[in-house]
Design a protein around this motif. Structure first.
Motif, PDB file in Angstrom:
ATOM      1  N   PHE A   1      -1.307 -42.000 -13.315  1.00 42.10           N
ATOM      2  CA  PHE A   1      -0.091 -42.123 -12.525  1.00 42.10           C
ATOM      3  C   PHE A   1      -0.395 -42.695 -11.152  1.00 42.10           C
ATOM      4  O   PHE A   1      -1.303 -42.231 -10.454  1.00 42.10           O
ATOM      5  CB  PHE A   1       0.580 -40.759 -12.387  1.00 42.10           C
ATOM      6  N   LEU A   2       0.378 -43.695 -10.746  1.00 37.72           N
ATOM      7  CA  LEU A   2       0.185 -44.351  -9.463  1.00 37.72           C
ATOM      8  C   LEU A   2       1.316 -44.077  -8.480  1.00 37.72           C
ATOM      9  O   LEU A   2       1.068 -43.831  -7.296  1.00 37.72           O
ATOM     10  CB  LEU A   2       0.050 -45.861  -9.658  1.00 37.72           C
ATOM     11  N   ALA A   3       2.541 -44.169  -8.949  1.00 39.01           N
ATOM     12  CA  ALA A   3       3.700 -44.005  -8.079  1.00 39.01           C
ATOM     13  C   ALA A   3       4.954 -43.996  -8.930  1.00 39.01           C
ATOM     14  O   ALA A   3       4.958 -44.498 -10.051  1.00 39.01           O
ATOM     15  CB  ALA A   3       3.777 -45.127  -7.035  1.00 39.01           C
ATOM     16  N   ALA A   4       6.018 -43.437  -8.387  1.00 33.68           N
ATOM     17  CA  ALA A   4       7.327 -43.482  -9.032  1.00 33.68           C
ATOM     18  C   ALA A   4       8.399 -43.566  -7.964  1.00 33.68           C
ATOM     19  O   ALA A   4       8.157 -43.234  -6.790  1.00 33.68           O
ATOM     20  CB  ALA A   4       7.555 -42.260  -9.922  1.00 33.68           C
ATOM     21  N   ILE A   5       9.570 -44.015  -8.360  1.00 33.25           N
ATOM     22  CA  ILE A   5      10.688 -44.104  -7.439  1.00 33.25           C
ATOM     23  C   ILE A   5      11.955 -43.658  -8.145  1.00 33.25           C
ATOM     24  O   ILE A   5      12.197 -44.020  -9.303  1.00 33.25           O
ATOM     25  CB  ILE A   5      10.823 -45.534  -6.857  1.00 33.25           C
ATOM     26  N   ILE A   6      12.745 -42.844  -7.465  1.00 33.68           N
ATOM     27  CA  ILE A   6      14.032 -42.398  -7.986  1.00 33.68           C
ATOM     28  C   ILE A   6      15.059 -43.461  -7.645  1.00 33.68           C
ATOM     29  O   ILE A   6      15.295 -43.770  -6.481  1.00 33.68           O
ATOM     30  CB  ILE A   6      14.411 -41.034  -7.385  1.00 33.68           C
ATOM     31  N   TRP A   7      15.646 -44.044  -8.683  1.00 32.30           N
ATOM     32  CA  TRP A   7      16.472 -45.224  -8.468  1.00 32.30           C
ATOM     33  C   TRP A   7      17.681 -44.954  -7.580  1.00 32.30           C
ATOM     34  O   TRP A   7      18.002 -45.749  -6.695  1.00 32.30           O
ATOM     35  CB  TRP A   7      16.931 -45.816  -9.801  1.00 32.30           C
ATOM     36  N   SER A   8      18.369 -43.845  -7.811  1.00 28.50           N
ATOM     37  CA  SER A   8      19.625 -43.596  -7.117  1.00 28.50           C
ATOM     38  C   SER A   8      19.444 -43.381  -5.623  1.00 28.50           C
ATOM     39  O   SER A   8      20.360 -43.669  -4.844  1.00 28.50           O
ATOM     40  CB  SER A   8      20.340 -42.393  -7.724  1.00 28.50           C
ATOM     41  N   THR A   9      18.291 -42.885  -5.214  1.00 26.20           N
ATOM     42  CA  THR A   9      18.054 -42.565  -3.812  1.00 26.20           C
ATOM     43  C   THR A   9      16.980 -43.420  -3.162  1.00 26.20           C
ATOM     44  O   THR A   9      16.913 -43.486  -1.930  1.00 26.20           O
ATOM     45  CB  THR A   9      17.664 -41.095  -3.649  1.00 26.20           C
ATOM     46  N   GLY A  10      16.117 -44.043  -3.957  1.00 21.40           N
ATOM     47  CA  GLY A  10      15.001 -44.787  -3.411  1.00 21.40           C
ATOM     48  C   GLY A  10      13.854 -43.924  -2.934  1.00 21.40           C
ATOM     49  O   GLY A  10      12.936 -44.440  -2.284  1.00 21.40           O
ATOM     50  N   VAL A  11      13.878 -42.644  -3.254  1.00 24.07           N
ATOM     51  CA  VAL A  11      12.823 -41.737  -2.819  1.00 24.07           C
ATOM     52  C   VAL A  11      11.567 -41.987  -3.639  1.00 24.07           C
ATOM     53  O   VAL A  11      11.605 -41.937  -4.864  1.00 24.07           O
ATOM     54  CB  VAL A  11      13.263 -40.273  -2.948  1.00 24.07           C
ATOM     55  N   PRO A  12      10.437 -42.262  -2.987  1.00 26.31           N
ATOM     56  CA  PRO A  12       9.195 -42.486  -3.714  1.00 26.31           C
ATOM     57  C   PRO A  12       8.439 -41.195  -3.983  1.00 26.31           C
ATOM     58  O   PRO A  12       8.586 -40.206  -3.254  1.00 26.31           O
ATOM     59  CB  PRO A  12       8.392 -43.388  -2.771  1.00 26.31           C
ATOM     60  N   VAL A  13       7.634 -41.214  -5.014  1.00 30.16           N
ATOM     61  CA  VAL A  13       6.760 -40.108  -5.369  1.00 30.16           C
ATOM     62  C   VAL A  13       5.364 -40.673  -5.580  1.00 30.16           C
ATOM     63  O   VAL A  13       5.185 -41.614  -6.350  1.00 30.16           O
ATOM     64  CB  VAL A  13       7.235 -39.374  -6.636  1.00 30.16           C
ATOM     65  N   TYR A  14       4.371 -40.098  -4.897  1.00 37.39           N
ATOM     66  CA  TYR A  14       2.995 -40.545  -5.004  1.00 37.39           C
ATOM     67  C   TYR A  14       2.106 -39.381  -5.388  1.00 37.39           C
ATOM     68  O   TYR A  14       2.357 -38.239  -4.992  1.00 37.39           O
ATOM     69  CB  TYR A  14       2.497 -41.133  -3.684  1.00 37.39           C
ATOM     70  N   ASN A  66      20.264 -41.367 -12.518  1.00 37.05           N
ATOM     71  CA  ASN A  66      19.363 -40.327 -13.019  1.00 37.05           C
ATOM     72  C   ASN A  66      18.113 -40.891 -13.684  1.00 37.05           C
ATOM     73  O   ASN A  66      17.545 -40.276 -14.582  1.00 37.05           O
ATOM     74  CB  ASN A  66      20.088 -39.387 -13.974  1.00 37.05           C
ATOM     75  N   THR A  67      17.688 -42.062 -13.245  1.00 31.79           N
ATOM     76  CA  THR A  67      16.508 -42.719 -13.790  1.00 31.79           C
ATOM     77  C   THR A  67      15.448 -42.843 -12.710  1.00 31.79           C
ATOM     78  O   THR A  67      15.759 -43.121 -11.553  1.00 31.79           O
ATOM     79  CB  THR A  67      16.856 -44.105 -14.345  1.00 31.79           C
ATOM     80  N   ALA A  68      14.203 -42.631 -13.103  1.00 33.58           N
ATOM     81  CA  ALA A  68      13.062 -42.902 -12.249  1.00 33.58           C
ATOM     82  C   ALA A  68      12.171 -43.936 -12.923  1.00 33.58           C
ATOM     83  O   ALA A  68      12.010 -43.922 -14.148  1.00 33.58           O
ATOM     84  CB  ALA A  68      12.268 -41.630 -11.958  1.00 33.58           C
ATOM     85  N   ILE A  69      11.598 -44.816 -12.133  1.00 31.84           N
ATOM     86  CA  ILE A  69      10.673 -45.825 -12.619  1.00 31.84           C
ATOM     87  C   ILE A  69       9.298 -45.515 -12.051  1.00 31.84           C
ATOM     88  O   ILE A  69       9.151 -45.340 -10.839  1.00 31.84           O
ATOM     89  CB  ILE A  69      11.107 -47.238 -12.223  1.00 31.84           C
ATOM     90  N   GLY A  70       8.306 -45.450 -12.926  1.00 35.50           N
ATOM     91  CA  GLY A  70       6.950 -45.141 -12.518  1.00 35.50           C
ATOM     92  C   GLY A  70       5.991 -46.266 -12.830  1.00 35.50           C
ATOM     93  O   GLY A  70       6.243 -47.104 -13.702  1.00 35.50           O
ATOM     94  N   TRP A  71       4.894 -46.280 -12.095  1.00 40.17           N
ATOM     95  CA  TRP A  71       3.783 -47.197 -12.341  1.00 40.17           C
ATOM     96  C   TRP A  71       2.563 -46.394 -12.773  1.00 40.17           C
ATOM     97  O   TRP A  71       2.224 -45.374 -12.147  1.00 40.17           O
ATOM     98  CB  TRP A  71       3.443 -48.008 -11.098  1.00 40.17           C
ATOM     99  N   PHE A  72       1.919 -46.861 -13.826  1.00 36.70           N
ATOM    100  CA  PHE A  72       0.688 -46.290 -14.338  1.00 36.70           C
ATOM    101  C   PHE A  72      -0.327 -47.408 -14.541  1.00 36.70           C
ATOM    102  O   PHE A  72       0.033 -48.586 -14.602  1.00 36.70           O
ATOM    103  CB  PHE A  72       0.911 -45.567 -15.672  1.00 36.70           C
ATOM    104  N   ARG A  73      -1.585 -47.036 -14.669  1.00 40.31           N
ATOM    105  CA  ARG A  73      -2.615 -47.989 -15.055  1.00 40.31           C
ATOM    106  C   ARG A  73      -3.554 -47.337 -16.045  1.00 40.31           C
ATOM    107  O   ARG A  73      -3.709 -46.116 -16.072  1.00 40.31           O
ATOM    108  CB  ARG A  73      -3.389 -48.518 -13.841  1.00 40.31           C
ATOM    109  N   GLN A  74      -4.200 -48.166 -16.852  1.00 35.85           N
ATOM    110  CA  GLN A  74      -5.114 -47.664 -17.856  1.00 35.85           C
ATOM    111  C   GLN A  74      -6.273 -48.636 -18.026  1.00 35.85           C
ATOM    112  O   GLN A  74      -6.065 -49.806 -18.339  1.00 35.85           O
ATOM    113  CB  GLN A  74      -4.412 -47.460 -19.196  1.00 35.85           C
ATOM    114  N   ALA A  75      -7.468 -48.137 -17.805  1.00 34.83           N
ATOM    115  CA  ALA A  75      -8.687 -48.878 -18.074  1.00 34.83           C
ATOM    116  C   ALA A  75      -9.196 -48.505 -19.460  1.00 34.83           C
ATOM    117  O   ALA A  75      -8.886 -47.426 -19.970  1.00 34.83           O
ATOM    118  CB  ALA A  75      -9.743 -48.576 -17.014  1.00 34.83           C
ATOM    119  N   PRO A  76      -9.979 -49.374 -20.096  1.00 30.64           N
ATOM    120  CA  PRO A  76     -10.478 -49.069 -21.440  1.00 30.64           C
ATOM    121  C   PRO A  76     -11.218 -47.741 -21.502  1.00 30.64           C
ATOM    122  O   PRO A  76     -12.085 -47.465 -20.674  1.00 30.64           O
ATOM    123  CB  PRO A  76     -11.412 -50.242 -21.742  1.00 30.64           C
ATOM    124  N   GLY A  77     -10.853 -46.911 -22.474  1.00 31.77           N
ATOM    125  CA  GLY A  77     -11.501 -45.628 -22.663  1.00 31.77           C
ATOM    126  C   GLY A  77     -11.066 -44.541 -21.711  1.00 31.77           C
ATOM    127  O   GLY A  77     -11.613 -43.434 -21.764  1.00 31.77           O
TER     128      GLY A  77
END
Length: 124
Positions: A47-60, A31-42
């Motif tokens: 949000f860049l992408a996420a993946i549901i660990w149990s299924t491997g389903v990506p979210v963009y 029941n965990t998802a791992i996401g990628w984010f980025r942040q530039a100054p100011g």
């Protein structure tokens, strides 16, 4: 608590590629998802992408052009972000984060645990 650690950032020339890694530990991925984010100054954390660990389903996000791909390695408890055709606008600190499902994965507020971030700098 879950511990997340990013790696793989650095300086890259425009047009090049990088693969970022997010090593996770501290709790199960059920029941965990791992996401990628980025942040530039100011700027807000994006949000860049996420993946549901149990299924491997990506979210963009719909705003992405498809240059970034998220994946996972179950044996290594690691999530990757493959970034291709990088340009100067991709320069930012890149973070991975963990959310508990159900969650709106495009929202940074859904994520309770964050890594320290890894710097990606793209030169022209």
């Amino acid at each position: 608590q879950v511990h997340l650690e990013e790696s793989g950032g650095g300086l890259v020339q425009a047009g090049g590629s990088l693969r970022l890694s997010c090593a996770a530990s501290g709790r199960t991925f059920n029941n965990t998802a791992i996401g990628w984010f980025r942040q530039a100054p100011g700027r807000e954390r994006e949000f860049l992408a996420a993946i549901i660990w149990s299924t491997g389903v990506p979210v963009y996000p719909s705003s992405r052009k498809g240059r970034f791909t998220i994946s996972r390695d179950n044996a290594k408890n690691t999530v990757y972000l493959q970034m291709n055709s990088l340009n100067v606008e991709d320069t930012a600190v890149y973070f991975c984060a963990a959310a508990e499902l159900p969650a709106t994965l495009s929202s940074r507020n859904a994520y309770n645990y964050w890594g320290q971030g890894t710097q990606v700098t793209v030169s022209s």
